[in-house]
Write an enzyme that holds these catalytic residues in place. Sequence first.
Site, PDB file in Angstrom:
ATOM      1  N   HIS A 180      40.898 104.000  40.367  1.00  0.00           N
ATOM      2  CA  HIS A 180      42.033 102.842  39.999  1.00  0.00           C
ATOM      3  C   HIS A 180      42.959 102.257  41.176  1.00  0.00           C
ATOM      4  O   HIS A 180      43.496 101.334  40.757  1.00  0.00           O
ATOM      5  CB  HIS A 180      42.922 103.848  39.131  1.00  0.00           C
ATOM      6  CG  HIS A 180      43.020 102.609  37.915  1.00  0.00           C
ATOM      7  ND1 HIS A 180      43.985 102.988  36.956  1.00  0.00           N
ATOM      8  CD2 HIS A 180      43.209 101.428  37.484  1.00  0.00           C
ATOM      9  CE1 HIS A 180      44.994 101.979  36.445  1.00  0.00           C
ATOM     10  NE2 HIS A 180      43.790 101.323  36.456  1.00  0.00           N
ATOM     11  N   HIS A 203      41.940 108.750  38.978  1.00  0.00           N
ATOM     12  CA  HIS A 203      43.256 108.402  39.232  1.00  0.00           C
ATOM     13  C   HIS A 203      43.056 107.759  40.287  1.00  0.00           C
ATOM     14  O   HIS A 203      43.625 106.470  40.891  1.00  0.00           O
ATOM     15  CB  HIS A 203      44.398 108.914  38.971  1.00  0.00           C
ATOM     16  CG  HIS A 203      45.029 109.586  38.467  1.00  0.00           C
ATOM     17  ND1 HIS A 203      45.220 108.226  36.974  1.00  0.00           N
ATOM     18  CD2 HIS A 203      45.434 110.493  37.652  1.00  0.00           C
ATOM     19  CE1 HIS A 203      46.237 108.879  35.648  1.00  0.00           C
ATOM     20  NE2 HIS A 203      45.508 110.351  36.355  1.00  0.00           N
ATOM     21  N   HIS A 216      39.137 114.250  37.130  1.00  0.00           N
ATOM     22  CA  HIS A 216      40.237 114.108  36.580  1.00  0.00           C
ATOM     23  C   HIS A 216      41.481 112.938  37.721  1.00  0.00           C
ATOM     24  O   HIS A 216      41.922 111.780  37.364  1.00  0.00           O
ATOM     25  CB  HIS A 216      41.415 114.842  36.048  1.00  0.00           C
ATOM     26  CG  HIS A 216      42.750 114.471  35.633  1.00  0.00           C
ATOM     27  ND1 HIS A 216      43.004 113.538  33.821  1.00  0.00           N
ATOM     28  CD2 HIS A 216      43.589 114.264  35.514  1.00  0.00           C
ATOM     29  CE1 HIS A 216      43.592 112.964  33.523  1.00  0.00           C
ATOM     30  NE2 HIS A 216      44.551 112.760  34.604  1.00  0.00           N
ATOM     31  N   GLU A 217      41.413 113.821  39.210  1.00  0.00           N
ATOM     32  CA  GLU A 217      42.366 113.419  39.809  1.00  0.00           C
ATOM     33  C   GLU A 217      41.489 112.247  40.657  1.00  0.00           C
ATOM     34  O   GLU A 217      42.482 110.991  40.902  1.00  0.00           O
ATOM     35  CB  GLU A 217      43.119 113.894  40.701  1.00  0.00           C
ATOM     36  CG  GLU A 217      44.020 115.019  39.528  1.00  0.00           C
ATOM     37  CD  GLU A 217      45.615 114.578  39.373  1.00  0.00           C
ATOM     38  OE1 GLU A 217      45.459 113.027  39.452  1.00  0.00           O
ATOM     39  OE2 GLU A 217      45.571 115.299  38.266  1.00  0.00           O
TER      40      GLU A 217
HETATM   41 ZN   LIG Z   1      46.635 111.957  34.872  1.00  0.00          ZN
END
Ligand SMILES: [Zn+2]
Length: 670
Positions: free
Chosen positions: A468, A465, A461-462
């Site tokens: 991105h 990010h 998940h991290e």
């Molecule tokens: Zn998040």
Amino acid sequence: MTNPLLSDWNTPFSLAPFDAISDDDFAPALDEALAAHNAEIDSIAANPEPPNFANTIEAMEAAGEGLDKVLSVFFTIAGADSNPAREALQRDFSPKLAAHFSAISSNKALFRRVAAVWDARDSADLTEEQQRVLMLTHRGFVRAGASLKGQDDARMQAIMGRLAELGTAFTQNLLSDERDWFMPLQEDDLEGLPAFVVDAARAAGAEKNAGGPVVTLSRSLIVPFLQFSPRRDLREAAFNAWAARGANDGETDNRAITAEILALRAERATLLGYDSFADYKLETEMAGTPAAVRDLLMAVWEPAKARAEADAKILTDMMHADGVNGDLAPWDWRYYAEKRRKAEHDLDEAALKPYLQLDRMIEASFACANRLFNLEFKALDVPLYHDDCRAWEVTRDGKHVAVFIGDYFARGSKRSGAWCSAMRSQAKFPQEQTPVVINVCNFAKGDPALLSYDDARTLFHEFGHALHQMLSNVTYDSISGTSVARDFVELPSQLYEHWLEVPEVLAEFATHAETGEAMPQDMLDKVLGAANFDMGFQTVEYVASALVDLAFHEGAAPSDTMAKQAEVLEELGMPSAITMRHATPQFAHVFSGDGYSAAYYSYMWSEVMDADAFEAFEEAGSAFDPATAKSLEENILSTGGSVEAEDLYKRFRGRLPGVEALLKGRGLAA
Ligand SMILES: [Zn+2]
């Protein structure tokens, strides 16, 4: 001597010179950087030249370079490696920074120039990205009240001041109710509780000087107590205390506070010219309108409720078979659901962990980014703020892309949770700058370090990010990387979690720490099956909270928030054995500050998109389909906030997402 925070960083990749910075440097550096930023803002506001994009908007973008440097270092270590000196600095810095930024957004001379550039936008020769930055800058000022005059302006200041006070009071009342209540347990009350709950109850008792184990209202203790305690009377007492937080009369009661907050927010929205606070809040989100949010939530509500009702029947039968008559109550649900989980999906965490080595999972996250985006990762030896931090240079076709830092282990100096931040964002103005991105997690240290399945998902998940930020390819810092709408920002992160579940990824990287063997198929099936367990309950408690939040901020503010909450739940036909995930007097997302007010839905909005977006890869026949990966990068991961989120999604998928993929992903599809 120049302060090392503000000097030129002549280091590899211009990383912050952590080894040269001491805690004593922060306060003088902040003061110097704030003064410099103020001087820059003043000269932009007082510029005698007629306002244009370059001398106003670009000048604001370029200002505050020193402040960015100081804050990027300070907030990184204040969150990930704090100490009493850094905590004291943070208490000093918060009001200073709030005052600094609020002075800029209420600077009338500056706003007049921004408004003039905005008014002349059609005759200015601006790129699509420049038009977007201009719109966002202008809108930011207007939403902060910069165009209000006289009495309206004064009233807005008073409202904002009072809202800040009420938010703080709400948070402190909740904390104090959570801190004050505890229930002593006798030795035989501990029967049936697993060792980790007994240990936690004893530790909590020692902390409270209670002379024995206790249950407290900390989520990490009361939830497992409700899951495992066979004593229905104790579960009921604990649950009722938990449900009453913030609603115990007296000084810590939050109910009147919530009504005042809603009334002030409604007045604020009216002053700014919006129909309701929800309209104001959703203007900047991908959802756009309260109606769009309601449509999404209701599309999920009915199937979730149907599943929860079917589950309630099964759990009620289990309770009756246990010799307890009557209706399933909220303090029964978790207990019987846990029994059912054990029967249907018994997964031995201890046997699973050796397959999930931290280093192998980091390799897996890099390998997926390599196959999807051709990124390569090479370990770097650079001074960072803590020995546990690791850094990699990220390249593509031999060209530098970013520096990625991983700070994975839990320690006393780190706040809980996991997060991603950019110590430096990608931008091309005023000069080319490549990103420095950090992932911070709280995994248990070990040799080798082993993860739970949840931990591994958090890692992916991290890292989503981080991608991105690292793949960002825009001109201006203010719209770079994750600077997107709140209901869009979790798309890249939640989407990336899907690659952990790709069978060939687990087969290659989920290998046993001692034997090196791949995870057996039946274990993998159990992991994936357990992920959707009790999804009816989880979806109902979440969606009910989101719908109450929305109803609070549409139309006139309710004078009695508890009555309004009851009315909304009644209309929905809330199942009797499930309560809101966050009832009104405890709904910190909505009342501690503005962050998630009229926006609690946004977690689910992102989930709708990540489920639908991953289906694009499935439809293309491979989780690594090159054309789909290219489109994902071009349309979503590289574009930051340069384009409206809705348009970005349509460019990637050819249409907006429906809820079908989410319902399927949660196991709620018909
Ligand atoms: Zn998040």
